[in-house]
Design a protein around this motif. Structure first.
Motif, PDB file in Angstrom:
ATOM      1  N   TYR A  83       0.807  -1.218   0.000  1.00 15.04           N
ATOM      2  CA  TYR A  83       0.000   0.000   0.000  1.00 15.04           C
ATOM      3  C   TYR A  83       0.847   1.278   0.000  1.00 15.04           C
ATOM      4  CZ  TYR A  83      -3.827  -3.199   1.009  1.00 15.04           C
ATOM      5  OH  TYR A  83      -4.727  -4.230   0.960  1.00 15.04           O
ATOM      6  N   ILE A  84       2.162   1.142  -0.165  1.00 15.00           N
ATOM      7  CA  ILE A  84       3.026   2.319  -0.273  1.00 15.00           C
ATOM      8  C   ILE A  84       4.018   2.139  -1.409  1.00 15.00           C
ATOM      9  CG2 ILE A  84       4.864   3.638   0.856  1.00 15.00           C
ATOM     10  CD1 ILE A  84       3.336   3.428   3.441  1.00 15.00           C
ATOM     11  N   GLY A  85       4.698   1.008  -1.444  1.00 13.87           N
ATOM     12  CA  GLY A  85       5.652   0.740  -2.511  1.00 13.87           C
ATOM     13  C   GLY A  85       7.088   0.968  -2.090  1.00 13.87           C
ATOM     14  N   PRO A  86       7.997   1.161  -3.052  1.00 11.05           N
ATOM     15  CA  PRO A  86       9.433   1.245  -2.768  1.00 11.05           C
ATOM     16  C   PRO A  86       9.818   2.345  -1.788  1.00 11.05           C
ATOM     17  CG  PRO A  86       9.071   0.936  -5.121  1.00 11.05           C
ATOM     18  CD  PRO A  86       7.721   1.166  -4.508  1.00 11.05           C
ATOM     19  N   ASP A  87       9.002   3.383  -1.658  1.00 14.97           N
ATOM     20  CA  ASP A  87       9.313   4.438  -0.691  1.00 14.97           C
ATOM     21  C   ASP A  87       9.414   3.885   0.730  1.00 14.97           C
ATOM     22  OD1 ASP A  87       9.339   6.322  -2.657  1.00 14.97           O
ATOM     23  OD2 ASP A  87       7.358   7.139  -2.216  1.00 14.97           O
ATOM     24  N   MET A  88       8.840   2.720   0.939  1.00 19.55           N
ATOM     25  CA  MET A  88       8.808   2.126   2.269  1.00 19.55           C
ATOM     26  C   MET A  88      10.055   1.297   2.564  1.00 19.55           C
ATOM     27  SD  MET A  88       6.659   2.296   4.768  1.00 19.55           S
ATOM     28  CE  MET A  88       7.112   1.719   6.407  1.00 19.55           C
ATOM     29  N   LEU A  89      10.897   1.072   1.559  1.00 16.99           N
ATOM     30  CA  LEU A  89      12.119   0.308   1.783  1.00 16.99           C
ATOM     31  C   LEU A  89      12.981   0.970   2.853  1.00 16.99           C
ATOM     32  CD1 LEU A  89      11.621  -1.445  -0.828  1.00 16.99           C
ATOM     33  CD2 LEU A  89      14.059  -1.202  -1.240  1.00 16.99           C
ATOM     34  N   ALA A  90      13.527   0.129   3.736  1.00 19.63           N
ATOM     35  CA  ALA A  90      14.524   0.622   4.686  1.00 19.63           C
ATOM     36  C   ALA A  90      15.887   0.520   4.009  1.00 19.63           C
ATOM     37  CB  ALA A  90      14.490  -0.201   5.964  1.00 19.63           C
ATOM     38  N   HIS A  91      16.474   1.663   3.654  1.00 15.20           N
ATOM     39  CA  HIS A  91      17.757   1.697   2.951  1.00 15.20           C
ATOM     40  C   HIS A  91      18.896   1.845   3.960  1.00 15.20           C
ATOM     41  CE1 HIS A  91      16.196   1.947  -1.149  1.00 15.20           C
ATOM     42  NE2 HIS A  91      15.271   2.762  -0.691  1.00 15.20           N
ATOM     43  N   PHE A  92      19.888   0.988   3.842  1.00 13.73           N
ATOM     44  CA  PHE A  92      21.052   1.051   4.712  1.00 13.73           C
ATOM     45  C   PHE A  92      22.304   1.291   3.862  1.00 13.73           C
ATOM     46  CE2 PHE A  92      17.896  -1.432   6.941  1.00 13.73           C
ATOM     47  CZ  PHE A  92      17.935  -0.899   8.224  1.00 13.73           C
ATOM     48  N   GLU A  93      23.074   2.278   4.243  1.00 14.27           N
ATOM     49  CA  GLU A  93      24.277   2.624   3.507  1.00 14.27           C
ATOM     50  C   GLU A  93      25.422   1.678   3.873  1.00 14.27           C
ATOM     51  OE1 GLU A  93      24.172   4.886   1.174  1.00 14.27           O
ATOM     52  OE2 GLU A  93      22.084   5.384   1.671  1.00 14.27           O
ATOM     53  N   GLU A  94      26.437   1.691   3.044  1.00 11.31           N
ATOM     54  CA  GLU A  94      27.641   0.905   3.300  1.00 11.31           C
ATOM     55  C   GLU A  94      28.202   1.273   4.672  1.00 11.31           C
ATOM     56  OE1 GLU A  94      30.355  -1.968   1.618  1.00 11.31           O
ATOM     57  OE2 GLU A  94      28.717  -0.969   0.547  1.00 11.31           O
ATOM     58  N   GLY A  95      28.385   0.262   5.530  1.00 11.68           N
ATOM     59  CA  GLY A  95      28.968   0.485   6.845  1.00 11.68           C
ATOM     60  C   GLY A  95      28.003   0.997   7.899  1.00 11.68           C
ATOM     61  N   GLU A  96      26.768   1.299   7.525  1.00  8.62           N
ATOM     62  CA  GLU A  96      25.798   1.830   8.487  1.00  8.62           C
ATOM     63  C   GLU A  96      25.420   0.767   9.511  1.00  8.62           C
ATOM     64  OE1 GLU A  96      21.243   3.696   8.571  1.00  8.62           O
ATOM     65  OE2 GLU A  96      22.287   3.381   6.664  1.00  8.62           O
ATOM     66  N   THR A  97      25.553   1.103  10.783  1.00 10.21           N
ATOM     67  CA  THR A  97      25.152   0.182  11.852  1.00 10.21           C
ATOM     68  C   THR A  97      23.705   0.448  12.239  1.00 10.21           C
ATOM     69  OG1 THR A  97      25.983   1.684  13.560  1.00 10.21           O
ATOM     70  CG2 THR A  97      27.508  -0.004  12.733  1.00 10.21           C
ATOM     71  N   TRP A  98      23.072  -0.575  12.783  1.00 10.13           N
ATOM     72  CA  TRP A  98      21.634  -0.468  13.097  1.00 10.13           C
ATOM     73  C   TRP A  98      21.244  -1.645  13.975  1.00 10.13           C
ATOM     74  CZ3 TRP A  98      17.629  -3.772  10.980  1.00 10.13           C
ATOM     75  CH2 TRP A  98      16.313  -3.341  11.206  1.00 10.13           C
ATOM     76  N   ARG A  99      20.295  -1.404  14.848  1.00 13.94           N
ATOM     77  CA  ARG A  99      19.731  -2.494  15.641  1.00 13.94           C
ATOM     78  C   ARG A  99      18.260  -2.193  15.931  1.00 13.94           C
ATOM     79  NH1 ARG A  99      22.292  -1.876  20.219  1.00 13.94           N
ATOM     80  NH2 ARG A  99      24.100  -3.185  19.722  1.00 13.94           N
ATOM     81  N   LYS A 100      17.437  -3.199  15.832  1.00 10.84           N
ATOM     82  CA  LYS A 100      16.020  -3.032  16.169  1.00 10.84           C
ATOM     83  C   LYS A 100      15.470  -4.329  16.746  1.00 10.84           C
ATOM     84  CE  LYS A 100      11.609  -1.283  14.381  1.00 10.84           C
ATOM     85  NZ  LYS A 100      10.906  -0.652  13.247  1.00 10.84           N
ATOM     86  N   VAL A 101      14.646  -4.174  17.764  1.00 10.53           N
ATOM     87  CA  VAL A 101      13.949  -5.321  18.358  1.00 10.53           C
ATOM     88  C   VAL A 101      12.537  -5.347  17.794  1.00 10.53           C
ATOM     89  CG1 VAL A 101      13.153  -6.407  20.494  1.00 10.53           C
ATOM     90  CG2 VAL A 101      15.324  -5.139  20.467  1.00 10.53           C
ATOM     91  N   PHE A 102      12.218  -6.385  17.043  1.00 12.76           N
ATOM     92  CA  PHE A 102      10.872  -6.578  16.511  1.00 12.76           C
ATOM     93  C   PHE A 102      10.092  -7.469  17.475  1.00 12.76           C
ATOM     94  CE2 PHE A 102      13.216  -5.601  12.585  1.00 12.76           C
ATOM     95  CZ  PHE A 102      12.366  -4.663  12.009  1.00 12.76           C
ATOM     96  N   GLY A 103       9.174  -6.844  18.225  1.00 12.34           N
ATOM     97  CA  GLY A 103       8.393  -7.588  19.187  1.00 12.34           C
ATOM     98  C   GLY A 103       8.787  -7.223  20.607  1.00 12.34           C
ATOM     99  N   PRO A 104       8.434  -8.105  21.570  1.00 11.13           N
ATOM    100  CA  PRO A 104       7.725  -9.373  21.365  1.00 11.13           C
ATOM    101  C   PRO A 104       6.245  -9.173  21.024  1.00 11.13           C
ATOM    102  CG  PRO A 104       8.907  -9.326  23.481  1.00 11.13           C
ATOM    103  CD  PRO A 104       8.858  -7.929  22.967  1.00 11.13           C
ATOM    104  N   PHE A 105       5.751 -10.083  20.207  1.00  2.00           N
ATOM    105  CA  PHE A 105       4.305 -10.238  20.080  1.00  2.00           C
ATOM    106  C   PHE A 105       3.933 -11.544  20.760  1.00  2.00           C
ATOM    107  CE2 PHE A 105       6.220 -11.920  16.207  1.00  2.00           C
ATOM    108  CZ  PHE A 105       5.659 -13.179  16.107  1.00  2.00           C
TER     109      PHE A 105
END
Length: 638
Positions: A264-286
């Motif tokens: 319902y949105i398309g490619p604009d919704m992609l999470a883009h990560f650059e070379e070397g970019e660090t990231w962490r996310k906790v999905f949940g708990p459900f």
């Protein structure tokens, strides 16, 4: 009083079994595939005909820069017990990305977790996604957890009080029992196993829900009567904010925990990560909740009980038992409160409390960009009747304060970032949203609520019905409504006359192509209106768009030629909302200048042209249209 049973962990070769006396989970190690759920007299709730890696599993879709979409089944390479006691057990299945190893691999470390607790009729699932230093660039399109249930047992699904039904069988989707329709996910059931479903359309997108409207969905089995429910105690870890639409259930029977996706949105919704970019996310708990009843006449009580359990899980959020240091407990979080007003002097000389507005904290820094923010957490609430709000349990960080108010166009963004620290209570005071406005309203069509719900949605073609949405407020969920426009306007396009036409009857909910003899033709909608006088200056046309897909939109005033063309946008949108039976996608607001030299005293027309032809599924869903007079006219009146 019954004593809670001790939680047990049993290792059986390449499997581990988590057992609390109510629920028994069998998980492959070290992969982390959920192979079996034993509960309520069913030896396994999961589909026995599916392979062990495709019963209960995490997956994602990703791509390298400029590359094609890749599907990835997530699995661990290391198994460990995180914490175990008599009443608690948490296990982990981890895969670690090593940037030094050559080859094309998902540049992400993944830690899949399962939790069972003593006396709890269900289990908790969450995952920690992490990009260590040195990761290559990539885009994350979708991630989720999937539960495929016993196809011979689970036939009844429920996702809301109104949306519950007996579903088709997976065998009904094969060619000799169904007919493929123009939308790949849609089939017409021509010879289903259950004859009551003959002539209906099956499409997984018909069961989509906004994040804000979801929270619990699942299935009920027959003999024994068992319910399996996915409960989201919070929406904070799901991408795209409260209006993001996600799949819930579909013929399989499948039950989905959608966490991030582009639907319902398309490619604009992609999470883009650059070379070397660090990231962490906790999905949940459900929470996966299980309930049962021995009385078939009380099967619907399982849904009622699941809704009650959802409220309990929401009240317990954030959970105080999760072991990961990356999941923050209540004392590690903060809050923000304030009161939002609307300033629009053409509506009121006084500030107007923003009643039941949506207000949220997001990493997004541009107005409205929270809709496509997909890396961080988002925290949303609705204001009360006087515009007051409190956003609790916010993960510490620096946020934009966003919002929108039903009845007013556009997106609110606070001028200053909101800083949340552990244990803090941030008082923002009175906040003012001044929505786009240059002059008094000449006329308006619709009501600004970011959807096309207030316009005319036609009855479904009887050839393509889904009975669940007959006589439903969500009648737009039916298949093929784009062709109903041509049925209503076979020879010429829609004409709407201000002051005479009724938006609920005379404004088709989707601006689509008109079906011709051999192809789909561009369509032009005409808005007729009368001006008692013309004031020199610039008139403003506000076009609030609820969704768009592959559209070339042109706006003309009084004549369709280059001299009277006042606005043009090409290839607008990738929402795919109409073909996926929705009523909104990515919200956009356009402001169009119209010189007073283009209008006349008396009868005038504005033409909205869907200029791209040959595409049955291109569309624009208007939320609201307003013409404003030049500001000087307001001064003359004063």
């Amino acid at each position: 009083m019954e004593t809670k049973k001790t939680v047990n962990l049993i290792t059986r070769g390449s499997y581990v079994v988590l057992d609390n006396g109510l629920v028994k989970l069998t998980i492959s190690k070290p992969q982390g595939f959920l192979v079996a759920i034993k509960y309520g007299g069913l030896g396994n709730l999961l589909d026995l005909k599916s392979s062990e890696s495709s019963r209960g599993y995490w997956d994602l879709n990703w791509s390298l820069p400029g590359g094609h979409d890749r599907y990835q089944l997530l699995q661990g390479s290391e198994y460990s017990v995180i914490r175990m006691s008599n009443d608690y057990l948490e296990v982990a299945f981890r895969s670690t990305y090593d940037p030094s190893i050559p080859g094309i691999r998902l540049p992400l470390s993944v830690d899949l977790r399962y939790i069972i607790r003593s006396g709890v009729s269900g289990f908790y699932c969450y995952a920690i996604y992490e990009r260590p230093p040195g990761c290559r660039a990539f885009g994350l399109a979708q991630t989720r957890m999937v539960f495929k249930l016993r196809r011979e047992k689970f036939h009844y699904m429920a996702i809301s009080d109104e949306k519950q039904r007996i579903m088709p069988m997976p065998e009904d989707l094969v060619p000799d029992r169904s007919k493929q329709l123009i939308v790949p996910e849609s089939v017409l059931l021509v010879n289903p196993i259950n004859p009551d479903l003959k002539g209906e359309v099956d499409d997984k997108y018909q069961y989509s829900m906004d994040n804000k409207d979801g929270g619990v969905h699942g299935w009920i089995s027959s003999s024994p009567i068992v319910g399996l429910w996915i409960i989201f105690p919070s929406q904070e870890f799901r991408s795209g904010g409260p209006t993001k639409q996600n799949l819930t259930v579909h013929t399989g029977p499948a039950c989905l925990a959608m966490l991030h996706g582009t639907h319902y949105i398309g490619p604009d919704m992609l999470a883009h990560f650059e070379e070397g970019e660090t990231w962490r996310k906790v999905f949940g708990p459900f929470f996966v909740y299980l309930n049962s009843t021995p009385d078939v006449s009380k099967a619907n009580n399982l849904w009622i009980d699941a809704k009650r359990q959802r409220l309990f899980e929401e009240s317990a959020w954030p959970y105080d038992f999760v072991s990961s240091p990356y999941y923050l407990a209540a004392k590690e979080r903060g809050s923000a409160s304030g009161r939002l007003f609307v300033q629009d002097r053409f509506v009121s000389n006084s500030l107007v409390p923003a009643q039941y507005a949506y207000v949220g904290l997001s990493a997004a820094r541009i107005e409205g960009s929270w809709q496509t923010e997909s890396k961080g957490y988002q925290f949303w609430v609705q204001t009360d009747s006087d515009g007051s709000f409190t956003i609790n349990n916010v993960v510490p960080g620096s946020y934009g304060l966003h919002g929108w108010v039903p009845g007013f166009v556009g997106d609110y963004l606070n001028k200053e970032l909101v800083i949340i620290s552990p244990g803090s209570q941030t008082h923002l005071g009175n906040l003012i949203y001044a929505p786009a406005r240059d002059g008094p309203t000449v006329w308006e069509i619709g009501f600004p609520d970011r959807t096309a719900i207030g316009f005319y949605v036609p009855d479904v073609n009887p050839m393509y019905v889904n009975k669940l949405f007959l006589n439903s407020p969500e009648k737009y969920r039916q298949y093929g409504l784009w062709d109903r426009y041509t049925d209503l306007h076979p020879e010429s396009d829609q004409i709407f006359t201000i002051g005479i036409s009724d938006p609920k009857k005379d404004w088709f909910f989707a601006h689509v192509d008109r079906r011709g003899t051999n192809k789909y033709l561009p369509s032009t909608w005409k808005i007729n209106f009368n001006l008692n006088s013309v004031t020199g200056g610039i008139y403003k046309l506000r076009l609030a768009i609820a969704s768009a897909t592959r559209s070339d939109l042109e706006v003309y005033v009084n004549s369709i030629d280059n001299e009277h063309l006042v606005f043009q946008v090409m290839n607008l949108g990738t929402d795919n909302t109409v073909c996926r039976h929705g009523i909104h996608g990515l919200y956009r607001l356009f402001t169009i200048d119209i010189s007073s030299s283009l209008v006349i005293k008396g009868d005038n027309s504005i033409f909205l042209t869907q200029a791209r032809g040959g595409d049955a599924l291109c569309e624009i869903l208007y939320d609201y249209v307003r013409l404003e007079a030049p500001l000087v006219s307001a001064r003359l009146e004063e």
